[in-house]
Design a protein around this motif. Structure first.
Motif, short mmCIF file in Angstrom:
data_model
loop_
_atom_site.label_atom_id
_atom_site.label_comp_id
_atom_site.label_asym_id
_atom_site.label_seq_id
_atom_site.Cartn_x
_atom_site.Cartn_y
_atom_site.Cartn_z
N ILE A 6 81.20 52.44 32.86
CA ILE A 6 82.47 52.42 32.12
C ILE A 6 82.23 51.97 30.68
N ARG A 66 80.72 54.76 28.68
CA ARG A 66 81.69 55.80 28.34
C ARG A 66 82.59 55.35 27.20
N HIS A 83 80.69 55.56 23.97
CA HIS A 83 80.61 56.96 23.52
C HIS A 83 81.90 57.39 22.84
N GLU A 84 83.02 56.81 23.29
CA GLU A 84 84.31 57.23 22.74
C GLU A 84 84.74 56.35 21.57
N SER A 115 79.29 57.35 36.83
CA SER A 115 79.84 58.06 35.67
C SER A 115 81.16 58.75 36.01
N GLU A 116 81.32 59.12 37.29
CA GLU A 116 82.58 59.76 37.69
C GLU A 116 83.72 58.74 37.73
N ALA A 150 83.70 56.21 35.69
CA ALA A 150 83.91 55.97 34.26
C ALA A 150 84.87 57.00 33.66
N ASP A 151 84.81 58.24 34.15
CA ASP A 151 85.76 59.27 33.68
C ASP A 151 87.19 58.80 33.92
N ALA A 152 87.41 58.24 35.11
CA ALA A 152 88.76 57.77 35.47
C ALA A 152 89.19 56.62 34.57
N ALA A 161 88.20 56.02 31.53
CA ALA A 161 88.48 56.52 30.18
C ALA A 161 89.88 57.15 30.14
N PHE A 162 90.21 57.89 31.18
CA PHE A 162 91.55 58.49 31.25
C PHE A 162 92.63 57.40 31.22
#
Ligand SMILES: NC(=O)c1ccc[n+]([C@@H]2O[C@H](COP(=O)([O-])OP(=O)(O)OC[C@H]3O[C@@H](n4cnc5c(N)ncnc54)[C@H](OP(=O)(O)O)[C@@H]3O)[C@@H](O)[C@H]2O)c1
Length: 250
Positions: A24, A27, A30-31, A221-222, A224-226, A228-229
């Protein structure tokens, strides 16, 4: 499209030295966010910080300054030191936690207390302490609690951990109402089985994978996608996001 949606934001990630927390943190970096890796083991935090500082794929519009903060998330003193050192926290991810290894009847009281403290009291103290800072700053904010599918699909040998993770969901729902007037959004991620140190020694891994409709454990990482959302979506509040490969359906 904004390539740095989290530029200018400071994100604290507990349990940020490894596993889901570090994914997380990476991510968010990165953003464009500045990330505070929070955890209890200084050496692990420093190693993780070195990796985080290598993330410089583009130049974000605002400079990033990643750091570490050593604390025990079970203690009010730890949280007080965090908000003292970091006066502008925009995102808090309560990701630190410990898993359970025995049936309830074999757990000592100390182990019970520790599981409740590391998985639930920690999140309550984090929400309270950081929520207070966010409220005082009138800046809004985003809090993400990392719960577990065991919160509502508990199994033998997980009683206290499951109870604590279920408590995190109650905490999330209550605070999504209490904190909304200060524009602080409170959400939760509910991972199933994710490939990290926590799951690496599971004895029944092959059987578990067969039960998961997608046939595999998830990747950090999956999750972490959540995160970030949830950190970015301004309408996400009391969003309880399952990431379990479909295990919650069977
Ligand atoms: N992996 C899964 O399948 C899974 C599934 C559902 C939910 N989760 C949840 O996801 C979160 C992250 O898990 P993970 O798989 O990434 O596990 P992990 O690799 O074991 O990470 C847990 C982190 O929490 C830290 N921590 C534990 N107690 C702490 C304390 N008292 N104070 C400060 N830091 C503390 C640990 O630090 P040290 O390393 O220094 O001890 C570690 O960095 C946990 O809340 C877990 O319950 C995981």
């Amino acid at each position: 499209m904004n390539r740095f949606p989290l530029a200018g934001k400071t994100a604290v990630v507990t349990g940020g030295a490894g596993g889901i927390g570090f994914a997380i943190a990476s991510r968010f970096a990165h953003e464009g966010a500045s990330v505070v890796l929070a955890g209890r083991t200084q050496s692990k935090l420093h190693a993780a910080l070195s990796q985080l500082q290598e993330i410089k794929p583009w130049t974000p519009p605002q400079p990033q300054a990643h750091s570490t903060h050593c604390l025990d998330v079970r203690t009010p003193r730890g949280w007080a030191s965090l908000v003292e050192a970091h006066k502008k926290i925009d995102i808090l991810v309560n990701c630190a936690g410990e898993t359970q290894h025995s049936l309830l009847l074999r757990l000592g009281e100390e182990e019970v207390d520790n599981l409740l403290a590391s998985n639930l009291r920690s999140a309550i103290l984090g929400c309270k302490t950081v929520g207070k800072q966010m409220t005082a700053r009138h800046s809004g904010g985003s809090i993400i609690n990392v719960s577990s599918l065991l919160a509502y699909r508990a199994a033998a040998g997980t009683a206290v951990y499951a109870a604590a993770k279920a408590g995190q969901l109650g905490l999330t729902t209550a605070l999504s109402q209490e904190f909304a007037r200060s524009s602080i959004r409170v959400n939760a991620i509910v991972p199933g089985y994710i490939e990290t140190d926590m799951t690496q020694d599971l004895a029944n891994k092959t059987d578990l994978m067969k039960r998961i409709p997608l046939g595999r454990f998830g990747k950090a990482s999956e999750v972490a996608d959540a995160a970030a959302f949830l950190a970015k979506n301004d309408y996400a509040n009391n969003c309880i996001l399952n990431l379990d490969g479909g295990l919650s359906a069977v």
